[in-house]
Design an enzyme around this catalytic site. Structure first.
Site, mmCIF file in Angstrom:
data_model
loop_
_atom_site.group_PDB
_atom_site.id
_atom_site.type_symbol
_atom_site.label_atom_id
_atom_site.label_comp_id
_atom_site.label_asym_id
_atom_site.label_seq_id
_atom_site.Cartn_x
_atom_site.Cartn_y
_atom_site.Cartn_z
ATOM 1 N N GLU A 169 0.258 7.197 19.062
ATOM 2 C CA GLU A 169 -0.894 7.934 18.597
ATOM 3 C C GLU A 169 -1.495 7.119 17.456
ATOM 4 O O GLU A 169 -0.764 6.726 16.534
ATOM 5 C CB GLU A 169 -0.475 9.316 18.094
ATOM 6 C CG GLU A 169 -1.681 10.105 17.703
ATOM 7 C CD GLU A 169 -1.373 11.503 17.169
ATOM 8 O OE1 GLU A 169 -0.209 11.923 17.178
ATOM 9 O OE2 GLU A 169 -2.346 12.140 16.740
ATOM 10 N N ARG B 77 16.032 7.900 18.884
ATOM 11 C CA ARG B 77 15.149 7.228 17.921
ATOM 12 C C ARG B 77 15.938 6.271 17.066
ATOM 13 O O ARG B 77 17.130 6.483 16.839
ATOM 14 C CB ARG B 77 14.573 8.255 16.938
ATOM 15 C CG ARG B 77 13.481 9.105 17.430
ATOM 16 C CD ARG B 77 13.083 10.090 16.340
ATOM 17 N NE ARG B 77 12.037 9.553 15.474
ATOM 18 C CZ ARG B 77 10.743 9.609 15.776
ATOM 19 N NH1 ARG B 77 10.357 10.161 16.894
ATOM 20 N NH2 ARG B 77 9.845 9.107 14.962
ATOM 21 N N LYS C 37 5.273 8.090 10.377
ATOM 22 C CA LYS C 37 3.942 7.650 9.944
ATOM 23 C C LYS C 37 3.401 8.557 8.853
ATOM 24 O O LYS C 37 2.730 8.093 7.937
ATOM 25 C CB LYS C 37 2.990 7.640 11.146
ATOM 26 C CG LYS C 37 3.191 6.430 12.033
ATOM 27 C CD LYS C 37 2.234 6.437 13.215
ATOM 28 C CE LYS C 37 2.759 7.338 14.292
ATOM 29 N NZ LYS C 37 1.991 7.309 15.539
HETATM 30 P P1 ATP Z 1 5.999 9.164 13.820
HETATM 31 O O1 ATP Z 1 6.889 10.340 13.649
HETATM 32 O O2 ATP Z 1 6.339 8.019 12.970
HETATM 33 O O3 ATP Z 1 4.543 9.518 13.764
HETATM 34 P P2 ATP Z 1 5.760 9.318 16.608
HETATM 35 O O4 ATP Z 1 6.881 9.482 17.535
HETATM 36 O O5 ATP Z 1 4.895 10.485 16.352
HETATM 37 O O6 ATP Z 1 6.292 8.681 15.279
HETATM 38 P P3 ATP Z 1 4.013 7.896 18.322
HETATM 39 O O7 ATP Z 1 2.826 7.145 17.918
HETATM 40 O O8 ATP Z 1 3.807 9.139 19.064
HETATM 41 O O9 ATP Z 1 4.837 8.128 17.002
HETATM 42 O O10 ATP Z 1 5.060 6.962 19.051
HETATM 43 C C1 ATP Z 1 4.811 6.081 20.091
HETATM 44 C C2 ATP Z 1 6.105 5.823 20.787
HETATM 45 O O11 ATP Z 1 7.053 5.279 19.872
HETATM 46 C C3 ATP Z 1 6.701 7.102 21.336
HETATM 47 O O12 ATP Z 1 7.140 6.865 22.650
HETATM 48 C C4 ATP Z 1 7.840 7.397 20.404
HETATM 49 O O13 ATP Z 1 8.856 8.066 21.061
HETATM 50 C C5 ATP Z 1 8.260 6.008 19.938
HETATM 51 N N1 ATP Z 1 8.886 6.052 18.620
HETATM 52 C C6 ATP Z 1 8.370 6.572 17.489
HETATM 53 N N2 ATP Z 1 9.262 6.504 16.479
HETATM 54 C C7 ATP Z 1 10.378 5.932 16.984
HETATM 55 C C8 ATP Z 1 11.665 5.596 16.451
HETATM 56 N N3 ATP Z 1 11.978 5.837 15.180
HETATM 57 N N4 ATP Z 1 12.557 5.006 17.278
HETATM 58 C C9 ATP Z 1 12.250 4.746 18.540
HETATM 59 N N5 ATP Z 1 11.068 5.040 19.116
HETATM 60 C C10 ATP Z 1 10.133 5.631 18.350
HETATM 61 MG MG MG Z 2 3.588 11.762 16.723
#
Ligand code: ATP
Ligand code: MG
Length: 555
Positions: free
Chosen positions: A34, A260, A270
């Site tokens: 995102e 994760r 983020k």
């Molecule tokens: P954040 O909580 O930092 O915003 P998010 O999961 O909301 O992270 P996205 O932009 O939706 O962030 O993530 C894109 C991809 O990266 C998704 O498939 C998510 O599962 C993966 N991802 C995000 N954080 C991690 C992590 N700490 N370890 C492994 N994969 C991750």
């Molecule tokens: Mg997210």
């Protein structure tokens, strides 16, 4: 460190079987961020996994921005994410994709569900809807709007799209099961009204699909074969499957969840990283203390060090916390092999070589790396040179046998052997000058009298060395688990995570290309800053110490 291959992880095994069984012909994965912030080290794990699977099985990996929350998203983030993925060494298939490319299709899908009596416009307020939803211990209640007729729903939904209502006045919900043990199935919201501009679709829409109504269908539209995501989406899978089963989608993706990446001493969210930027705890998303990919890049991480780290930690079905020492190990081991060597004197002490003429000038040619063929560099050698204060001792003792002491000898790195004769102190009692004599005049030879020096020190010419700014970084957060439980990570900010100092460096370093990482002999790994380093004002960031050193890396 051994190079492991992704084939060892459980997702790769599934893919391998799917190919062997003929279930899948060509593997298509995607990385679906995102665009609401910069990518962090956790995303690197997901990138390496998704792009890695595609590479391994001759498939393709898409880069798709899941852009269903326009208020929080921006073009700056979209650009930064693309740059980070490329920098890590991956290339997505075809053009960049956006979930917003599918807004028309998703709207049509929603209409299909309404027509099938499987979706309805609900007019409960947010608070009422919360109350009706129930919780883990309490079943939900059907919304009083649940039995609206198909005609009324179609009309209301069209008017939602046409902008006749205010934000939050109505929402489109899937009609599934308000008593389900899985909260995600309690008539989840598919569309909400938001009168906001979208970075891709402009002002075309004032209703936006939820992430849950978008994600699975976007995968289906792109014919993703293996939808790989993190564990928190496991509970959403039944909902994604419900949409896929009830919609005329062109393909049926299967979702697999993995754990994760969590790192100690680090926040990987983020939202939290944005707070550090917004509150100016750091200078920006790419501050070298940030665990963002762009921050790590500016800190001196190489793409291969990050990829090797992702290989080392593997991929499993459970969440865990990885020790940051593993990341540092991956970094050090890459730099030890690949970083050119250079010399920088951080606490300079003048050494005058009394048996050289005042205008002595000689260019010593030294290898840029002891093992690799990284070429050569020239080191001006003059009558006055600088060594580190810590390398001189006023009195010899066994403990100081590798030091420069009166009457004792030292070898200059890539240079000659010197003997210390005497020294001068200032009024404060500090040694400010050592007078020495050159014992050998040929490189790499030992003194004829057999009195070989025990220590080798780094040095630079006093007249030709150039001043550089050194930015010494250490951990930004002092707590091992800064955000677990009810802790507020902002309380664990290390006030001393950046110290700025100077060093006199060998003159060639002023010309170093930004982002080149050097091993400053005996001092640590330093990178020419991507933004601020220039010939006129060399700036180097401490990437990491030579060895695991708690005092350097812990706050
Ligand atoms: P954040 O909580 O930092 O915003 P998010 O999961 O909301 O992270 P996205 O932009 O939706 O962030 O993530 C894109 C991809 O990266 C998704 O498939 C998510 O599962 C993966 N991802 C995000 N954080 C991690 C992590 N700490 N370890 C492994 N994969 C991750
Ligand atoms: Mg997210």
């Amino acid at each position: 460190m051994t190079e492991t291959s992704n084939i060892n992880n459980f997702v790769a095994k599934i893919v391998e079987e799917d190919i062997a069984n003929g279930k899948v012909e060509k593997v298509i994965t995607r990385f679906p961020p995102e665009p609401n912030g910069y990518l962090h080290v956790g995303h690197a794990k997901s990138i390496c996994l998704n792009f890695g699977l595609a590479e391994q099985f001759n498939g393709e990996c898409n880069l798709r921005f899941d852009d269903t929350n326009p208020e929080k998203e921006s073009q700056e983030y979209i650009n930064a994410i693309q740059e980070d993925v490329k920098w890590l060494g991956f290339q997505w298939a075809g053009d960049i994709r956006y979930s917003s490319d599918y807004f028309d299709t998703l709207y049509d899908y929603a209409v299909e569900l309404i027509k099938a009596g499987k979706a309805y416009v609900c007019s409960l307020t947010a608070e009422e809807a919360e109350e009706y939803k129930g919780d883990f211990n309490r079943e939900g209640k059907n919304s009083p709007y649940r039995e609206r007729s198909v005609e009324e729903n179609l009309d209301m939904f069209a008017r939602m799209k046409a902008g006749e209502f205010k934000d939050g006045e109505h929402a489109l919900r899937a009609k599934i099961d308000m008593t389900s043990g899985n909260m995600n199935l309690r008539d989840p919201i598919m569309y909400r009204i938001r009168h906001v501009h979208h970075h891709q679709t402009g002002d075309k829409w004032c209703i936006y699909p939820t992430y849950d109504f978008t994600h699975g269908q976007s995968d289906a539209i792109e014919h993703i074969t293996h939808s790989v995501c993190t564990l928190e989406f496991e509970d959403h899978r039944p909902l994604y499957d419900w949409y896929i089963d009830n919609l005329p989608v062109p393909a049926k993706p299967t979702q697999y969840e993995f754990g994760r990446l969590n790192l100690n001493y680090t926040v990987t969210s983020k939202r939290k990283l944005k707070k550090l930027v917004d509150e100016q705890v750091v200078t920006g998303w790419d501050d070298p203390r940030m665990p963002t990919i762009s921050g790590m890049r500016r800190r001196g991480f190489t793409p291969s060090s990050i990829r090797n780290f992702c290989d080392m930690i593997g991929v499993s079905r459970s969440d865990g916390v990885v020790d940051i020492a593993m990341l540092e190990h991956a970094l050090r081991s890459d730099l030890n092999t690949n970083a050119p060597r250079a010399m920088a004197v951080i606490n300079p002490l003048k050494v005058v070589i009394t048996n050289l003429p005042d205008d002595h000038f000689e260019e010593i040619v030294a290898p840029a790396h002891p093992d690799l063929d990284l070429g050569e560099r020239t080191l001006p050698f003059t009558k006055e040179i600088l060594i580190d204060q810590a390398d001189f001792k006023e009195e010899y003792s066994k403990k100081f046998k590798k030091k420069f002491c009166p009457g004792k000898r030292i070898r200059l790195r890539s240079g000659y052997v010197l003997q210390a004769d005497d020294y001068i102190k200032n009024d404060a009692g500090e040694v400010v000058q050592v007078n020495a004599s050159l014992v050998t005049t040929e490189l790499g030879v030992d003194p004829e009298d057999g009195d070989k020096p025990k220590g080798v020190v780094h040095w630079v010419s006093a007249s030709h060395g150039v001043e550089a700014e050194l930015r010494l970084y250490s951990r930004l957060l002092t707590h091992e688990a800064p955000d677990r439980g009810d802790k507020d990570f902002m309380e664990y900010i290390n006030p001393e995570s950046l110290a700025v100092t100077t060093a006199i460096v060998e003159p060639g370093l002023a010309q170093a290309a930004p982002e080149t990482v050097f091993q400053f002999e005996r001092e640590g790994y330093y990178v020419a800053d991507r933004r601020d380093h220039s010939v006129d004002k060399p700036v180097f960031n401490l990437t990491i110490g030579l060895r695991e050193d708690k005092s350097l890396t812990q706050g």
